[in-house]
Design a protein around this motif. Structure first.
Motif, PDB file in Angstrom:
ATOM      1  N   ASP A 194      17.677  -7.290   5.242  1.00 15.60           N
ATOM      2  CA  ASP A 194      16.404  -8.000   5.138  1.00 15.60           C
ATOM      3  C   ASP A 194      15.298  -7.071   4.660  1.00 15.60           C
ATOM      4  OD1 ASP A 194      16.507  -6.507   7.432  1.00 15.60           O
ATOM      5  OD2 ASP A 194      15.540  -7.999   8.714  1.00 15.60           O
ATOM      6  N   THR A 195      15.348  -5.808   5.093  1.00 15.91           N
ATOM      7  CA  THR A 195      14.368  -4.835   4.599  1.00 15.91           C
ATOM      8  C   THR A 195      14.555  -4.588   3.112  1.00 15.91           C
ATOM      9  OG1 THR A 195      14.361  -3.769   6.772  1.00 15.91           O
ATOM     10  CG2 THR A 195      13.433  -2.528   4.941  1.00 15.91           C
ATOM     11  N   ALA A 196      15.805  -4.504   2.670  1.00 15.72           N
ATOM     12  CA  ALA A 196      16.082  -4.294   1.245  1.00 15.72           C
ATOM     13  C   ALA A 196      15.527  -5.440   0.407  1.00 15.72           C
ATOM     14  CB  ALA A 196      17.578  -4.137   1.027  1.00 15.72           C
ATOM     15  N   VAL A 197      15.647  -6.675   0.911  1.00 22.55           N
ATOM     16  CA  VAL A 197      15.122  -7.831   0.181  1.00 22.55           C
ATOM     17  C   VAL A 197      13.609  -7.729   0.050  1.00 22.55           C
ATOM     18  CG1 VAL A 197      14.816 -10.327   0.249  1.00 22.55           C
ATOM     19  CG2 VAL A 197      17.040  -9.338   0.818  1.00 22.55           C
ATOM     20  N   MET A 198      12.919  -7.376   1.138  1.00 21.47           N
ATOM     21  CA  MET A 198      11.459  -7.272   1.108  1.00 21.47           C
ATOM     22  C   MET A 198      10.997  -6.150   0.185  1.00 21.47           C
ATOM     23  SD  MET A 198      10.041  -9.636   2.810  1.00 21.47           S
ATOM     24  CE  MET A 198       8.410  -8.896   2.834  1.00 21.47           C
ATOM     25  N   SER A 226       0.827  -1.211   0.000  1.00 23.60           N
ATOM     26  CA  SER A 226       0.000   0.000   0.000  1.00 23.60           C
ATOM     27  C   SER A 226       0.861   1.261   0.000  1.00 23.60           C
ATOM     28  CB  SER A 226      -0.937  -0.001   1.210  1.00 23.60           C
ATOM     29  OG  SER A 226      -0.203  -0.070   2.418  1.00 23.60           O
ATOM     30  N   VAL A 227       1.981   1.217   0.705  1.00 23.32           N
ATOM     31  CA  VAL A 227       2.874   2.377   0.757  1.00 23.32           C
ATOM     32  C   VAL A 227       3.545   2.589  -0.596  1.00 23.32           C
ATOM     33  CG1 VAL A 227       4.929   3.337   1.846  1.00 23.32           C
ATOM     34  CG2 VAL A 227       3.235   2.133   3.234  1.00 23.32           C
ATOM     35  N   LEU A 228       4.024   1.523  -1.204  1.00 26.19           N
ATOM     36  CA  LEU A 228       4.653   1.647  -2.519  1.00 26.19           C
ATOM     37  C   LEU A 228       3.648   2.095  -3.578  1.00 26.19           C
ATOM     38  CD1 LEU A 228       7.014  -1.482  -2.550  1.00 26.19           C
ATOM     39  CD2 LEU A 228       7.617   0.917  -2.189  1.00 26.19           C
ATOM     40  N   ARG A 229       2.399   1.690  -3.436  1.00 24.58           N
ATOM     41  CA  ARG A 229       1.386   2.174  -4.379  1.00 24.58           C
ATOM     42  C   ARG A 229       1.172   3.682  -4.209  1.00 24.58           C
ATOM     43  NH1 ARG A 229      -1.628  -2.912  -3.499  1.00 24.58           N
ATOM     44  NH2 ARG A 229      -1.553  -4.106  -5.450  1.00 24.58           N
ATOM     45  N   GLN A 230       1.274   4.194  -2.972  1.00 23.08           N
ATOM     46  CA  GLN A 230       1.173   5.632  -2.778  1.00 23.08           C
ATOM     47  C   GLN A 230       2.293   6.364  -3.519  1.00 23.08           C
ATOM     48  OE1 GLN A 230      -1.055   7.598  -1.153  1.00 23.08           O
ATOM     49  NE2 GLN A 230      -2.375   5.835  -0.806  1.00 23.08           N
ATOM     50  N   THR A 280       8.770  -6.796  -3.208  1.00 20.35           N
ATOM     51  CA  THR A 280       7.461  -6.154  -3.376  1.00 20.35           C
ATOM     52  C   THR A 280       7.457  -5.215  -4.573  1.00 20.35           C
ATOM     53  OG1 THR A 280       7.218  -6.239  -0.963  1.00 20.35           O
ATOM     54  CG2 THR A 280       5.663  -4.873  -2.179  1.00 20.35           C
ATOM     55  N   SER A 281       8.544  -4.473  -4.765  1.00 20.96           N
ATOM     56  CA  SER A 281       8.622  -3.546  -5.896  1.00 20.96           C
ATOM     57  C   SER A 281       8.591  -4.289  -7.218  1.00 20.96           C
ATOM     58  CB  SER A 281       9.893  -2.695  -5.794  1.00 20.96           C
ATOM     59  OG  SER A 281       9.918  -1.940  -4.605  1.00 20.96           O
ATOM     60  N   ARG A 282       9.330  -5.405  -7.302  1.00 15.58           N
ATOM     61  CA  ARG A 282       9.346  -6.172  -8.539  1.00 15.58           C
ATOM     62  C   ARG A 282       7.984  -6.773  -8.831  1.00 15.58           C
ATOM     63  NH1 ARG A 282      11.489  -5.095 -12.463  1.00 15.58           N
ATOM     64  NH2 ARG A 282      13.651  -5.282 -11.736  1.00 15.58           N
TER      65      ARG A 282
END
Length: 351
Positions: free
Chosen positions: A209-213, A188-192, A217-219
């Motif tokens: 680990d945050t970078a992986v997530m 939802s945040v990336l869609r914003q 999600t972005s891909r």
């Protein structure tokens, strides 16, 4: 910041207008100033007023009369009786009363109008933004990425920063870029941030680990965008690539290599640092081959050619394929630039 706040995305567009709270405080200050003017006028001419409860008006009585008068309450227990007091009420206090009401009503209208205007700007921005750059994380690495984009000619309105810290996003919007407050690992945040329409996504999170997530999600949301990510440990590179990253930079090992080069070859280290800083002397740039360069060896190009990009392959300058440049090739060349006197405008104090 609490978990609930991090999960709620909020788009913050760059703005030079004062915030609603500042506008309210400014109007409250003006209202108080108008009230004090009336108090002073009444106190100076207090002999021209009649108070049914007192023989002579005190400062508190003058404050009371000014308050009920400018707020149009008007109990009538204190009235002007002399000609001078009535003239002051007619010429000064009545216009002040009208202005006082305009200030109070205008404050409410301005706050509502500001909120409506911001909502309209956000909706308009979401409908128009596309082919932009999304930077997830605005720490040291994210700031450097945004600074590099700006110095390479990317307009600020084409950059969107995502970070869970509102104070950090506020700094980004002051530099002219758009900010989204929220956890970049959440869809939802990336869609914003309109990541599904982004051209490039820069993952500059502090934790691997945050970078992986964020990359995963972005891909999923944007299969076509280029994703550039950074990690602290080299062992996490396969995870980033499997998650969809096109390029992965290992921050700790890269810094270690520069330290080793500096220890062995200080001048070489200085040149490498110069190449990494845009507009400071030597720059590496990528450009298309010019028509007059097609068919000639890469070594005869006026600018030193470091590599040639052909069919998504990078050929070193001494590769046999670089003996003849082809139409459609892209050249990575080194060029000398005059230091930009405004380059420090995008230092850590601004970004």
């Amino acid at each position: 910041m609490g978990e609930g706040a991090a999960r709620t995305a909020q788009v913050m567009l760059p703005s030079r207008r004062p915030g609603p709270m500042r506008a309210v405080l400014r109007r409250v200050g003006l209202a108080v100033a108008l009230l004090l003017i009336v108090v002073v006028l009444v106190y100076v001419g207090r002999d021209g007023y009649h108070d049914g409860a007192r023989a002579r008006m005190s400062l508190l009585d003058c404050l009371y009369y000014a308050t009920v008068t400018v707020s149009t309450t008007g109990y009538g227990d204190i009235v002007p009786v002399s000609a001078g007091a009535r003239l002051v009420n007619t010429v000064i206090i009545t216009p002040v009363r009208v202005l006082f009401l305009i200030v109070l009503v205008g404050t409410t209208l301005e706050v509502l109008a500001e909120r409506t205007r911001e909502d309209w700007r956000r909706a308009r921005w979401r409908s128009r933004v596309r082919d932009h750059f999304v930077v997830a994380g605005f720490g040291t690495k994210g700031r450097s990425a945004v600074r590099t984009l700006l110095r390479n000619g990317v307009p600020p309105q084409e950059i969107v920063v995502v970070d869970p810290d509102p104070a950090v996003i506020s700094e980004a919007t002051h530099a002219g870029v758009t900010g989204v407050v929220g956890d970049a690992t959440r869809r939802s945040v990336l869609r914003q941030a309109a990541v599904e329409r982004a051209r490039e996504i820069v993952v500059a999170c502090a934790r691997d680990d945050t970078a992986v997530m964020v990359t995963l999600t972005s891909r999923e949301l944007n299969p076509d965008a280029g994703i550039q990510a950074t990690v602290r440990e080299a062992e996490n590179i396969p995870l980033l690539r499997q998650s969809g990253a096109d390029h992965v930079v290992v921050s700790s090992e890269t810094a270690g290599r520069l330290l080793g080069v500096a220890a062995l070859h200080p001048h070489l280290s200085a040149v490498m640092e110069d190449l990494l800083q845009r507009g400071s002397g030597l720059d590496l740039v990528e450009r298309e081959v010019r028509p007059d360069e097609v068919g000639i060896p890469a070594g005869t190009v006026a600018q030193p050619v470091v590599a040639v990009v052909r069919d998504d392959r990078t050929l070193a300058y001494d590769d046999p394929g670089c003996s003849v440049l082809r139409d459609g090739d892209r050249l990575i060349v080194a060029r000398s630039t005059t230091p930009d006197p405004d380059a420090d405008d995008f230092d850590d104090r601004t970004l």
